[in-house]
Design a protein around this motif. Structure first.
Motif, PDB file in Angstrom:
ATOM      1  N   ILE A  90      -8.771  14.109  -0.726  1.00 33.08           N
ATOM      2  CA  ILE A  90      -9.071  15.133  -1.731  1.00 33.08           C
ATOM      3  C   ILE A  90     -10.574  15.380  -1.809  1.00 33.08           C
ATOM      4  N   ILE A  91     -11.341  14.313  -1.867  1.00 32.58           N
ATOM      5  CA  ILE A  91     -12.801  14.437  -1.974  1.00 32.58           C
ATOM      6  C   ILE A  91     -13.371  15.202  -0.788  1.00 32.58           C
ATOM      7  N   PHE A  92     -12.864  14.897   0.423  1.00 31.99           N
ATOM      8  CA  PHE A  92     -13.396  15.540   1.630  1.00 31.99           C
ATOM      9  C   PHE A  92     -12.567  16.740   2.069  1.00 31.99           C
ATOM     10  N   GLN A  93     -11.626  17.145   1.200  1.00 34.30           N
ATOM     11  CA  GLN A  93     -10.873  18.403   1.369  1.00 34.30           C
ATOM     12  C   GLN A  93     -10.129  18.445   2.700  1.00 34.30           C
ATOM     13  N   LYS A  94      -9.351  17.410   2.959  1.00 31.47           N
ATOM     14  CA  LYS A  94      -8.627  17.279   4.214  1.00 31.47           C
ATOM     15  C   LYS A  94      -7.148  17.636   4.046  1.00 31.47           C
ATOM     16  N   LYS A  95      -6.477  17.811   5.174  1.00 28.35           N
ATOM     17  CA  LYS A  95      -5.030  18.006   5.175  1.00 28.35           C
ATOM     18  C   LYS A  95      -4.376  16.626   5.314  1.00 28.35           C
ATOM     19  N   VAL A  96      -3.489  16.302   4.353  1.00 22.35           N
ATOM     20  CA  VAL A  96      -2.930  14.959   4.291  1.00 22.35           C
ATOM     21  C   VAL A  96      -1.418  15.016   4.114  1.00 22.35           C
ATOM     22  N   MET A  97      -0.718  14.146   4.814  1.00 14.27           N
ATOM     23  CA  MET A  97       0.719  13.965   4.622  1.00 14.27           C
ATOM     24  C   MET A  97       0.946  12.623   3.952  1.00 14.27           C
ATOM     25  N   LEU A  98       1.731  12.623   2.870  1.00 13.04           N
ATOM     26  CA  LEU A  98       1.987  11.406   2.113  1.00 13.04           C
ATOM     27  C   LEU A  98       3.347  10.835   2.472  1.00 13.04           C
ATOM     28  N   LEU A  99       3.382   9.532   2.688  1.00 11.07           N
ATOM     29  CA  LEU A  99       4.617   8.832   3.028  1.00 11.07           C
ATOM     30  C   LEU A  99       5.054   7.957   1.860  1.00 11.07           C
ATOM     31  N   ASN A 100       6.346   7.786   1.717  1.00 11.29           N
ATOM     32  CA  ASN A 100       6.878   6.893   0.693  1.00 11.29           C
ATOM     33  C   ASN A 100       6.636   5.438   1.061  1.00 11.29           C
ATOM     34  N   ARG A 101       6.405   4.618   0.053  1.00  3.94           N
ATOM     35  CA  ARG A 101       6.384   3.172   0.246  1.00  3.94           C
ATOM     36  C   ARG A 101       7.834   2.679   0.122  1.00  3.94           C
ATOM     37  N   GLU A 102       8.568   2.635   1.209  1.00  2.00           N
ATOM     38  CA  GLU A 102       9.979   2.268   1.134  1.00  2.00           C
ATOM     39  C   GLU A 102      10.188   0.853   0.602  1.00  2.00           C
ATOM     40  N   SER A 103       9.329  -0.075   0.988  1.00  2.00           N
ATOM     41  CA  SER A 103       9.518  -1.470   0.605  1.00  2.00           C
ATOM     42  C   SER A 103       9.115  -1.759  -0.837  1.00  2.00           C
ATOM     43  N   ASN A 104       8.330  -0.867  -1.452  1.00  2.00           N
ATOM     44  CA  ASN A 104       7.872  -1.084  -2.824  1.00  2.00           C
ATOM     45  C   ASN A 104       7.675   0.262  -3.506  1.00  2.00           C
ATOM     46  N   PRO A 105       8.789   0.915  -3.899  1.00  2.00           N
ATOM     47  CA  PRO A 105       8.689   2.272  -4.429  1.00  2.00           C
ATOM     48  C   PRO A 105       7.849   2.395  -5.702  1.00  2.00           C
ATOM     49  N   ASP A 106       7.687   1.297  -6.456  1.00  2.00           N
ATOM     50  CA  ASP A 106       6.818   1.347  -7.641  1.00  2.00           C
ATOM     51  C   ASP A 106       5.404   1.765  -7.274  1.00  2.00           C
ATOM     52  N   MET A 107       5.009   1.457  -6.028  1.00  2.00           N
ATOM     53  CA  MET A 107       3.644   1.764  -5.608  1.00  2.00           C
ATOM     54  C   MET A 107       3.417   3.262  -5.419  1.00  2.00           C
ATOM     55  N   ASN A 108       4.499   4.027  -5.352  1.00  2.00           N
ATOM     56  CA  ASN A 108       4.350   5.482  -5.283  1.00  2.00           C
ATOM     57  C   ASN A 108       3.910   6.072  -6.616  1.00  2.00           C
ATOM     58  N   MET A 109       4.085   5.280  -7.685  1.00  2.00           N
ATOM     59  CA  MET A 109       3.838   5.774  -9.037  1.00  2.00           C
ATOM     60  C   MET A 109       2.417   6.303  -9.214  1.00  2.00           C
ATOM     61  N   ARG A 110       1.455   5.635  -8.627  1.00  2.00           N
ATOM     62  CA  ARG A 110       0.059   6.033  -8.839  1.00  2.00           C
ATOM     63  C   ARG A 110      -0.240   7.384  -8.199  1.00  2.00           C
ATOM     64  N   ILE A 111       0.371   7.652  -7.025  1.00 10.45           N
ATOM     65  CA  ILE A 111       0.194   8.952  -6.378  1.00 10.45           C
ATOM     66  C   ILE A 111       0.927  10.037  -7.159  1.00 10.45           C
ATOM     67  N   ILE A 112       2.163   9.726  -7.567  1.00  9.07           N
ATOM     68  CA  ILE A 112       2.943  10.698  -8.349  1.00  9.07           C
ATOM     69  C   ILE A 112       2.221  11.044  -9.642  1.00  9.07           C
TER      70      ILE A 112
END
Length: 362
Positions: A284-306
């Protein structure tokens, strides 16, 4: 490397996950210290005494283990800019040292994730039952889970009720802390890395980055637990005719790099594929194109991105499907308002240290 005293000019002690040597942890800590130094406020990391052994062994011995070599690269970089961390011991003299501070600030990163910490009572501001004078605040602290273990709820409540204000980086954490009966003022704030500008980060990249960038255009892959990274990254690199750099692959030359090498790779990549919160932030800071992947083994960790997506009014269904173009995020009114609110909160803490009307983080 470490200090057995609070420096005379130190006004803020920062309790963070000091020994957890990963890129995001060290960069958020750097950002907080940078923001305070902007206001001529000296801060000092507070670390816990008996957690330092492994990191010192890693630092002073040459090892073939590449994970430890990367830890050392990160650690060697951090000691160049950190104000020597203070090692807290459960002694009366340590309490006297802490009482010289105006504020103890807890955060950010996953400082309150009970799954990762064996010193949770200290991270929650309970200094072995001692009464301390400095006011306690948190900034963008993370619980890292959607719920708190039933056996630990009373510990969280007992520790955090002593805080003046609690700042978290996931909006769901506000609900979690309210649910255990916490009555404090609880607020959402941006990760401190987002309070520094692109230009400011570039200044420190030029100072601390050591590893040469590839000569060809590349796609950067960085996933902590996603199982789909390899297939997606390989497919896109071939389709776009890009070199693939996977800095979680120990065989890759960009594995044993420091934290500023890491954000330099993000800054110069054509695309980023990641499940990492801080890799997203620097995209975000460097204005890049990014694809986000799910943390399958620890879905709680997706919470911060969501949570960050929700606060920025972005589409949370973008996981795993498409590249997100981040070029307009930092110029949006929503981002500016969130940034201003977070800086305002830090300025209030600075004002306590200065006994002034306000700080001047801008």
């Amino acid at each position: 490397l470490f200090n057995n005293k609070i420096n005379t000019c130190t006004k803020i002690g920062i309790v963070s996950d000091y020994y957890y040597n990963n890129f995001g942890n060290k960069l958020q800590s750097f950002a907080l210290q940078f923001l305070f130094k902007q206001n001529n406020i000296e801060s000092q990391i507070i670390a816990w005494e008996d957690e330092k052994t492994d990191i010192l062994i890693d630092y002073f011995k040459i090892r073939k283990n590449k994970n430890k070599k990367r830890r050392n690269a990160i650690f060697k970089c951090s000691i160049k800019y950190e104000n020597n961390p203070y090692i807290y011991k459960n002694t009366p003299s340590a309490i006297n040292d802490l009482n010289k501070l105006k504020v103890i600030l807890f955060g950010s990163d996953q400082i309150w994730n009970y799954k990762y910490h064996n010193k949770l009572y200290l991270d929650l501001g309970l200094f072995n039952g001692h009464i301390i004078k400095p006011k306690r605040y948190s900034y963008a602290a993370s619980i890292g889970t959607l719920s708190i273990d039933e056996n630990l709820k009373s510990l969280y409540l007992y520790g955090l009720q002593n805080f003046e204000t609690i700042s978290v980086r996931e909006n769901k954490s506000i609900e979690t802390l309210n649910a255990i009966g916490l009555k404090n003022n609880i607020r959402f704030d941006l990760d401190p890395t987002l309070l520094m500008t692109k230009v400011q980060w570039e200044q420190y990249i030029s100072k601390f980055a050591k590893t040469k960038l590839p000569k060809t255009k590349y796609i950067l892959a960085y996933a902590l637990s996603s199982k789909t990274l390899s297939d997606k990254a390989n497919f896109i690199s071939k389709k776009e005719n890009l070199t693939l750099i996977d800095c979680m692959d120990p065989s890759n030359k960009y594995f044993c790099i420091n934290q500023f090498d890491f954000i330099n790779l993000i800054k110069n990549a054509e695309y980023i594929i990641t499940d990492s919160y801080h890799a997203l932030i620097f995209s975000i800071i460097f204005q890049k194109k990014v694809m986000l992947l799910n943390r399958e083994s620890n879905p709680d960790m997706n919470m911060r991105i969501i949570s960050l997506f929700e606060e920025l009014n972005l589409n949370t269904e973008a996981f795993n499907n498409e590249f997100i173009d981040t070029k307009n995020i930092t110029s949006s009114e929503i981002f500016k308002n969130l940034t201003n609110e977070s800086k305002k909160y830090l300025n209030e803490i600075i004002a306590i240290c200065n006994k002034a009307d306000k700080g001047n983080i801008n």
